[in-house]
Design a protein around this motif. Structure first.
Motif, mmCIF file in Angstrom:
data_model
loop_
_atom_site.group_PDB
_atom_site.id
_atom_site.type_symbol
_atom_site.label_atom_id
_atom_site.label_comp_id
_atom_site.label_asym_id
_atom_site.label_seq_id
_atom_site.Cartn_x
_atom_site.Cartn_y
_atom_site.Cartn_z
ATOM 1 N N TYR A 180 65.492 53.402 2.505
ATOM 2 C CA TYR A 180 65.184 53.213 3.929
ATOM 3 C C TYR A 180 66.178 53.957 4.828
ATOM 4 N N GLU A 181 67.034 54.787 4.234
ATOM 5 C CA GLU A 181 68.156 55.314 5.017
ATOM 6 C C GLU A 181 67.845 56.688 5.610
ATOM 7 N N TYR A 182 66.887 56.686 6.516
ATOM 8 C CA TYR A 182 66.486 57.899 7.230
ATOM 9 C C TYR A 182 66.617 57.686 8.723
ATOM 10 N N ALA A 462 72.252 41.757 0.706
ATOM 11 C CA ALA A 462 71.917 42.864 -0.198
ATOM 12 C C ALA A 462 71.959 44.214 0.517
ATOM 13 N N HIS A 463 72.657 45.161 -0.090
ATOM 14 C CA HIS A 463 72.608 46.553 0.398
ATOM 15 C C HIS A 463 71.687 47.361 -0.518
ATOM 16 N N GLU A 464 71.144 48.465 0.014
ATOM 17 C CA GLU A 464 70.079 49.194 -0.683
ATOM 18 C C GLU A 464 69.046 48.184 -1.186
ATOM 19 N N PRO A 465 68.560 47.340 -0.271
ATOM 20 C CA PRO A 465 67.751 46.188 -0.662
ATOM 21 C C PRO A 465 66.272 46.546 -0.734
ATOM 22 N N ARG A 481 70.939 41.886 5.129
ATOM 23 C CA ARG A 481 70.818 43.007 4.203
ATOM 24 C C ARG A 481 71.036 44.290 4.991
ATOM 25 N N GLU A 482 71.061 45.371 4.248
ATOM 26 C CA GLU A 482 71.193 46.678 4.887
ATOM 27 C C GLU A 482 69.766 47.171 5.140
ATOM 28 N N GLY A 483 69.299 48.194 4.418
ATOM 29 C CA GLY A 483 67.904 48.591 4.576
ATOM 30 C C GLY A 483 67.670 49.461 5.794
ATOM 31 N N MET A 487 76.546 51.689 9.670
ATOM 32 C CA MET A 487 77.755 52.349 10.173
ATOM 33 C C MET A 487 78.317 53.373 9.202
ATOM 34 N N GLU A 488 78.125 53.140 7.892
ATOM 35 C CA GLU A 488 78.722 54.045 6.906
ATOM 36 C C GLU A 488 78.336 55.517 7.146
ATOM 37 N N TYR A 489 77.146 55.727 7.737
ATOM 38 C CA TYR A 489 76.725 57.110 8.010
ATOM 39 C C TYR A 489 77.616 57.801 9.044
HETATM 40 CA CA CA Z 1 73.981 51.889 1.917
#
Ligand code: CA
Ligand code: NOJ
Length: 680
Positions: A180-182, A462-465, A481-483, A487-489
């Motif tokens: 989902y990280e777009y 959950a991350h990368e959930p 969760r993340e999804g 911020m890490e980006y």
């Molecule tokens: Ca992540």
């Protein structure tokens, strides 16, 4: 109690008085309207196929659209259908959340259940159940127990959504490697490809619709794929077996949901998916305490320290003590430590078979640190990174959670860093199977972790959930969760999150539920790249991006260097009794006010995209007749995310509910306000 009921009822009355002028529609086989007569669902037939459609105040939103399934080793289930039975009922209740954006939630709908049966041959039956609210609908399929359809292997769900009015869409791609990280795309709806939900659209006349699903249990996630024009079809995440879903009847699918509202703000305020989930299955969950946490995290993403052991290992006993001291001094409940266990020394991305979840890395005294934390009123936050080796993790799950349970570690962050479609599943038959993060197998895995954790009074983040579909109602220990891009980006993303990112998230990803975004980088500095944010915006995120666990993600020394701004992060709670979205447009700006669950204080967060703007905000949410001291953390007059992100001002003012505040936001800026009743 909800405050939007009155206007909605008025709309309903207005509709009735104009009913005579509405254009004639062909006779529906079955239909149901929402309690306030706002939304209407109809079921019809065309060439013996069942079609559903949706209109709002007499205007078509979803044109007649198909229902059905492609099944393995048996005939397609979508033709030759007749309406065997139908029934309706109404429901109205107000339920209480143990924690959340608001304490009470009204669940008010009219339901239509239709039984569809094949006229010939196999004579198989299935039900479609529609729940129609004034602010959205949900529908699901229910497969009854029947000898001719027992082992149901779904190759494709044929549910369609043929959107009637031309619209603009905000979306991220589905079925791509980065889960989902777009970054969010904004395009005409006719240019959308295959997307994750929630997907949000806006029509030319300002109507907002968000497509999603609720109660994703033992089933694959639904992606949406555009077939032609504005017609979309459900595309289920695949399973390693080649099918999409395998179940034994009786069972039902998740709810396919559409939130429908006049404004982006009202879209966010809807509780549709929560309402469509089952009530709390865990009983008393007061052992979960909404709170803020700090931890050995941002320093890892900045590459100041490492997850791996060695001279720069972050998870040392001494470094963790430093964070515990910092947490105790400033009132944070949690301290997350990543890299605390063994298995981080090699290439762990997509390769988690070295992880051991009960063995500490050398130099990390888990027992001693848990005791040290306890003595200081702080709790360690656990970390289970799987690297996508999920069977390997499941094999250790019981002892891993027992260990944490024994040490008072009551929140665990899990992680699934592996490319999409690369989750490692090992059934013990010598074959390694690869699953999707959001397929049926992972939907089962997550609930296994959540229920096993609940049995030990542990909450899960959950991350990368798998995406959130409101299951926190049923399992209130699934807290965040993340999804999405978090911020890490801003540490290492190429590109980092642009100024519009959070204004996109609020009206897309955040419709699904809490996000562990990890805000509060007051240094505004990633790894060799600046954040595209002003200082005040970092504070606004604590109110705008909801989660019952909020990280203060920056390094302790960065907070100690900015005591002025840090004060807001210390003050802001993580649990609310009321939430009001005061204004907002998808991808542009938003202002949210929330009332603290444990006091009479209100907090306001407002943020903007790359454009500066002034917003006029009536303070009508404050209790009438009371004076409040407002501590305003705002962009300085010269602030700009690019040139002057640290321009910042703090003001104190006395305000009442009769005041209208002008909220001035810099380009890429924000504002955060704490309102405390005077004399308390
Ligand atoms: Ca992540
Ligand atoms: C990705 C997570 O989003 C991040 O928060 C974490 O630090 C790494 N994985 C390592 O587990």
């Amino acid at each position: 109690m909800p405050t939007r009921i009155a206007p909605v009822l008025l709309l309903g009355l207005a509709l009735c008085s104009h009913a005579a002028e509405a254009p004639k529609r062909p006779q529906a086989a079955a239909s149901v309207s929402s309690p306030g007569n706002v939304l209407r669902v109809e079921i019809g037939f065309e060439e013996d196929r069942a079609l559903w459609s949706l209109s709002r105040l007499g205007v078509p939103l979803i044109k007649p659209s198909r229902l059905g399934f492609l099944l393995r080793d048996t005939e397609k289930l979508d033709r030759n259908l007749m309406l065997a039975d139908s029934s309706t009922r109404s429901f109205d209740e107000t339920w209480e959340q143990p924690w959340g954006e608001s304490r009470f939630v009204r669940n008010h709908y009219n339901e239509l259940r239709v039984r569809l049966t094949e006229k010939l041959k196999l004579k198989r039956s299935f039900d479609v159940v529609f729940r129609v609210y004034d602010d959205g609908i949900g529908f699901r399929y229910e497969f009854p127990d029947q000898p001719q359809l027992k082992d149901v292997v779904i190759d494709d769900e044929l549910t369609e959504f043929d959107v009637a009015p031309p619209a603009t869409a905000w979306w991220i791609p589905a079925g791509e490697w980065n889960r989902y990280e777009y970054l969010y795309n904004r395009t005409p709806l006719v240019e959308v490809g295959q997307v994750h939900t929630p997907m949000t659209i806006r029509t030319a006349d300002g109507l907002h619709i968000a497509f999603h699903e609720a109660a994703l249990v033992d089933y694959s996630s639904m992606w949406l794929r555009r077939v032609e024009g504005q017609r979309f079809r459900a595309q289920l995440a695949p399973a390693a077996g080649g099918w999409k879903v395998r179940r034994t009847a009786p069972f039902h699918t998740p709810w396919r949901t559409l939130r429908v509202a006049d404004s982006a703000a009202a879209l966010y305020e809807s509780n549709l998916e929560l309402n469509l989930n089952e009530p709390n299955a865990l009983g008393d969950v007061s052992w979960f305490v909404p709170a803020k946490y700090v931890g050995v995290w941002w320093e890892l993403h900045l590459e100041l320290t490492t997850w791996a052991t060695g001279p720069r290992h972050g998870a040392t006993t001494a470094n963790t003590r430093r964070y515990i001291d910092f947490a105790a001094k400033h009132g944070f409940r949690g301290v997350l430590v990543e890299g605390w266990n063994t298995g981080w020394d090699g290439q762990w991305f997509g390769n988690g078979n070295d992880f051991n979840f009960t063995q500490s890395a050398p130099g990390f005294d888990l027992e001693g640190l848990a005791a040290y934390a306890k003595q200081k009123g702080v709790h360690l936050v656990g970390h289970h990174e799987t690297g996508g080796a999920v069977s390997h993790y499941e094999n250790q799950l019981g002892p891993a959670l027992d260990l944490y349970g024994r040490l008072g570690v009551d929140v665990v962050k899990t992680g699934y860093v592996a490319d999409a479609g690369q989750i490692e599943r090992n059934d013990g038959d010598g074959v390694v199977r690869r699953e999707w993060h959001d397929g049926q197998w992972m939907s089962r895995h997550h609930l296994k972790v959540v229920t096993e954790a609940a049995a030990r009074h542990i909450a899960i983040n959950a991350h990368e959930p798998i995406k959130d579909t409101g299951l926190r109602r049923t399992y209130p220990n699934w807290v965040a969760r993340e999804g999405a891009r978090g911020m890490e980006y801003n540490a290492w993303g190429n590109p980092p999150n642009p100024p519009e990112h959070e204004a996109n998230l609020v009206f897309t990803r955040m419709l699904s539920g809490p996000m562990d975004f990890t805000p509060g980088i007051l240094s505004l500095q990633g790894r060799g790249q600046p954040l595209q944010s002003t200082l005040a915006k970092q504070l606004a995120l604590y109110v705008v991006i909801y989660s019952p666990i909020q990280m203060a993600a920056d390094l302790p020394e960065h907070y100690e260097a900015r005591p002025d701004a840090f004060q807001f992060i210390k003050d802001v709670p993580a649990d609310w009794s009321e939430t009001r979205v005061l204004n907002g447009e998808v991808g542009d700006f938003v202002t949210i006010a929330r009332k603290d669950r444990r006091s009479e204080n209100w907090y306001l967060g407002s943020l903007s995209d790359e454009h500066g703007r002034t917003l006029s905000v009536p303070l009508t949410f404050l209790a009438p007749g009371r004076r409040y001291v407002a501590e305003i953390y705002r962009d300085g007059d010269k602030a700009h995310w690019k040139d002057a992100p640290f321009e910042f001002a703090i003001e104190k003012r006395e305000l009442t509910s009769a005041d209208v505040l002008t909220v001035r936001l810099a380009a890429g800026g924000g504002q955060a306000i704490r309102f405390a009743p005077k004399g308390r």
